[in-house]
Motif scaffolding. Sequence first.
Motif, short mmCIF file in Angstrom:
data_model
loop_
_atom_site.label_atom_id
_atom_site.label_comp_id
_atom_site.label_asym_id
_atom_site.label_seq_id
_atom_site.Cartn_x
_atom_site.Cartn_y
_atom_site.Cartn_z
N GLY A 183 1.06 -1.31 -0.13
CA GLY A 183 -0.15 0.13 0.02
C GLY A 183 0.93 1.25 -0.09
N ASP A 184 0.25 2.40 0.12
CA ASP A 184 0.81 3.54 0.24
C ASP A 184 1.57 3.69 1.38
OD1 ASP A 184 -0.37 4.13 -2.17
OD2 ASP A 184 -2.04 5.01 -1.56
N VAL A 185 1.04 3.05 2.37
CA VAL A 185 1.37 3.51 3.89
C VAL A 185 2.92 2.41 4.18
CG1 VAL A 185 1.00 3.33 6.25
CG2 VAL A 185 -0.46 4.24 4.59
N PHE A 186 2.67 1.04 3.91
CA PHE A 186 3.69 0.23 4.07
C PHE A 186 3.85 -0.97 3.21
CE2 PHE A 186 1.32 -3.13 6.19
CZ PHE A 186 -0.04 -2.43 6.44
N THR A 187 4.77 -1.69 3.30
CA THR A 187 5.35 -2.70 2.15
C THR A 187 4.24 -3.84 2.16
OG1 THR A 187 7.60 -2.29 2.61
CG2 THR A 187 7.10 -4.24 1.41
N GLY A 188 3.58 -4.22 3.27
CA GLY A 188 2.51 -5.25 3.28
C GLY A 188 3.18 -6.76 3.34
N PRO A 189 2.63 -7.67 3.40
CA PRO A 189 2.98 -9.19 3.89
C PRO A 189 4.06 -9.63 2.72
CG PRO A 189 0.69 -9.21 2.98
CD PRO A 189 1.09 -7.62 3.01
N PRO A 190 4.81 -10.53 3.02
CA PRO A 190 5.62 -11.22 2.08
C PRO A 190 4.83 -11.48 0.74
CG PRO A 190 6.16 -12.27 4.31
CD PRO A 190 4.60 -11.54 4.40
N PRO A 191 5.76 -11.49 -0.25
CA PRO A 191 5.08 -11.82 -1.56
C PRO A 191 4.60 -13.12 -1.69
CG PRO A 191 7.23 -10.42 -1.82
CD PRO A 191 7.04 -10.86 -0.54
N LEU A 192 5.20 -14.01 -0.96
CA LEU A 192 4.87 -15.64 -1.30
C LEU A 192 3.30 -15.79 -0.80
CD1 LEU A 192 5.24 -18.56 -1.77
CD2 LEU A 192 6.08 -18.64 0.52
N LEU A 193 3.03 -14.91 0.03
CA LEU A 193 1.54 -15.18 0.76
C LEU A 193 0.60 -14.61 -0.27
CD1 LEU A 193 1.92 -13.95 4.28
CD2 LEU A 193 2.02 -16.50 3.36
N THR A 194 1.14 -13.59 -1.21
CA THR A 194 0.09 -13.12 -2.00
C THR A 194 0.11 -14.10 -3.32
OG1 THR A 194 0.67 -10.88 -1.49
CG2 THR A 194 -0.48 -11.14 -3.64
N TRP A 195 1.28 -14.57 -3.77
CA TRP A 195 1.32 -15.75 -4.99
C TRP A 195 0.47 -16.68 -4.47
CZ3 TRP A 195 3.51 -15.57 -9.57
CH2 TRP A 195 4.19 -14.56 -10.15
N GLN A 196 0.64 -17.41 -3.35
CA GLN A 196 -0.34 -18.29 -2.84
C GLN A 196 -1.76 -18.09 -3.18
OE1 GLN A 196 1.43 -19.10 1.02
NE2 GLN A 196 2.64 -21.06 0.09
N ALA A 197 -2.19 -16.92 -2.51
CA ALA A 197 -3.51 -16.59 -2.59
C ALA A 197 -3.86 -16.38 -4.10
CB ALA A 197 -3.81 -15.33 -1.73
N SER A 198 -3.19 -15.76 -4.99
CA SER A 198 -3.52 -15.94 -6.41
C SER A 198 -3.50 -17.11 -6.84
CB SER A 198 -2.40 -14.98 -6.77
OG SER A 198 -2.16 -13.65 -6.35
N ALA A 199 -3.00 -18.29 -6.40
CA ALA A 199 -3.38 -19.71 -7.13
C ALA A 199 -4.63 -19.99 -6.80
CB ALA A 199 -2.13 -20.44 -6.47
N ILE A 200 -5.49 -19.50 -5.82
CA ILE A 200 -6.74 -20.25 -5.54
C ILE A 200 -7.74 -20.14 -6.74
CG2 ILE A 200 -8.66 -19.94 -3.98
CD1 ILE A 200 -6.64 -19.23 -1.61
N PRO A 201 -7.61 -18.82 -7.41
CA PRO A 201 -8.60 -18.71 -8.40
C PRO A 201 -8.49 -19.78 -9.60
CG PRO A 201 -8.13 -16.59 -7.82
CD PRO A 201 -7.25 -17.64 -7.05
#
Length: 757
Positions: free
Chosen positions: A420-438
């Motif tokens: 986000g605009d405020v901070f970096t956010g969670p590790p990229p792997l967690l987002t990649w794993q979530a993106s695999a669900i669809p």
Amino acid sequence: MSRATPAAGDGGPALELLVHGVGGATPQSMLGDPRTVRVTGDDTAAIYRRAEDADADEHPVGRPVREAYCWSNLTSGNGARALWLLLLPFMVVNLAHWMRPPARGDERTVRLYGVLVRLVALSLTVLLTAAACEVALDLAAWQCAGVARCADGKSWLGFLSAARHGWWSQPGRRLALAALVPAALTWLLWYLSNRTWSAYESQQPLTAAGVTLGEPSQRPALSRPGFWYGRRLVARLRAAHTAAGFLTVAAAVTGAAARHDRAGGSAPLAVIGWFLASTVLGAGVVVLWVVCGRGRSESVLDEKLDRAVITGLPAAALALLALSLGYASWNRPGWVSHSTLPGDRVFGIIALAQGALVLALVVAALVLRRRPYDARTALLGLGGPAVALLACALGGVMTGGVAQRVADWLDRSGTPGAAGDVFTGPPPLLTWQASAIPALLALLLPAVAYFAVRTWCTARAEERALPADYPGEPPDTARSRQIATARAMARLTDRAPAFLGIVATATLLLGAGALTGSWTTGEVPGRAASGAPAVIASAADTVQALGSWFTGLGFLLFVTWGRRAYKDASARRTIGILWDVGTFWPRAAHPFAPPCYAERAVPDLAWRMNTWTERTGGRLVISGHSQGSVLSAAAVWQLPAHTRQRVALLTYGSPLERLYGRWFPAYFGCSELTALHRELHCWRNLWRATDPIGGPVLPGTDVDRGPLLDPIAFGRTPGQPLPAPILAHSDYQADPAFAEERTALLDELAPALPQPR
């Protein structure tokens, strides 16, 4: 030795012991009488009789006496147990331990298989603790509290803001305070495991009374003296997993402070940081040694406790955590938090380790599968690795869902799952794993469509064959379709292994892709595809957003169901049904899994059958429905040979072969059930074609009677003036075959023995 007064009836005293199935039942409904009394037991599990039969042992009534064993409170008795829903990954990985193919003498591979499953279970504990550290330490204390725009708008976090320059503004002190959250979570898991350990794993089996079952190595596993007594192993694993949780928190805090000290901070503090990090690493090696060093002791009743491990290991890990918090809290002027905490790739390392362990499990299962095995075994003996992989996927969904939802909540203006605009956010792997669900859901749609078409074709075939079961009945298309559909839907249970195999394979491939994408790009999918064509970039952003919401939705469903079950008895009963199936097996892999109710129920039933037959010399039929049939068979396995000759087994709606035999072949396979049939004097099993759970247990033998006609009448008859319902898995006792088989079993048992005074 004199003889007692003969019991009433030609065959002497007779007892029918009823055991209900999933979901529970009241003693009044089981006995068909509103007036019941408790014969033995407590508020958790007890045996009841009709009030008029309370003293039937001393004053025979001339007919078989009925007793009801009620065990539903073992799994769904109070609202606190609703929190077990959050322990679902731990329960699933524990099931993987019991799904191995039969050993057939290869004990070395069996031990290796157990070690691998225990390591997968340990990785889930580390993953859960790491997720708590990610939320509390990284997102809240490190990133959000380090930016005034994020922290100042939150009263509960404002005192940690770096912009206020207070005592808590230093990053190390913020981390030390936030570390109390994952530490408290670890303590809570230890507390729940310790409390249930005292109530479940500490129940004395029948062999504690000196009853001899024969040579353990020559008997099926479920009849071994120590099978239902896992007190020592669970205590060791609880200590190791608790220590692993504390050490994970200590490593997160120490790593951040040590990185700052090595980058130009105080030299003495840098030395202390190296020492603490090395000590934490050494303690982690000890944890691995404890987990790998000892498995289950089933051949003997092992009542020893490793006190040094049980108390010393968690205490040492807690002391290291305290030292780490003190080290991080030391005054470090000029230390400013930026980016993310060190250890972003910890989640990737955990995922890689889990994938390697699952692949090693596949190899071990294939080695065991080279021995002769039943062709009906689920997934050709690879059910254990598939279920272990799904446990890791569940853990990833839960941890990723928490991290991303908290990040989106803290940074309300950011894109879901992205920085986000405020901070970096969670590790990229967690987002990649979530993106695999669809993508996973898209891959599963063809499989769902295929099974739906197969079910439709099966229903049409059943509809054409239905007139043979109801000869002479006038045609009724709606009624025929209703019965045929019920039969076709019941067969979906037999297709579950294929569907699970598809899910596991897709999960493994997509998980490997997510891990590769996060490590090669170091960015979330949307940002990694920013330089690609507009269509690809837009698709990546969409998939990322959908995946983030899916993971968040999954975790919210867990929380919502847990809260609802805490307040709503009906929802609590639904969750109890899930645990009835999933927590039958002892905690052999994960000590924080929901406790095994069978370690209380099986000794209860075995003690009751053995003591009643010893005291009265009478005949006993143990009658189990659904999951109760599994408990009944396990209890009969625990009886000594002379008692087993006085006992008959009546099962109905039983998943013994259809579910347990296929998924747990080493314990309920064809050879094990055949051995039980050979050791029992008599056994009957009732089943219906419309039952999605129960089925035949030993096809081709005299054990099975079925399929029973369901519904009992096709249309309206003089005996059934109203349409008969399709009973499927319920009300087996309403079928005339039930009373016939119960009477036949009592007649087959030997006459009563003389009763010594």
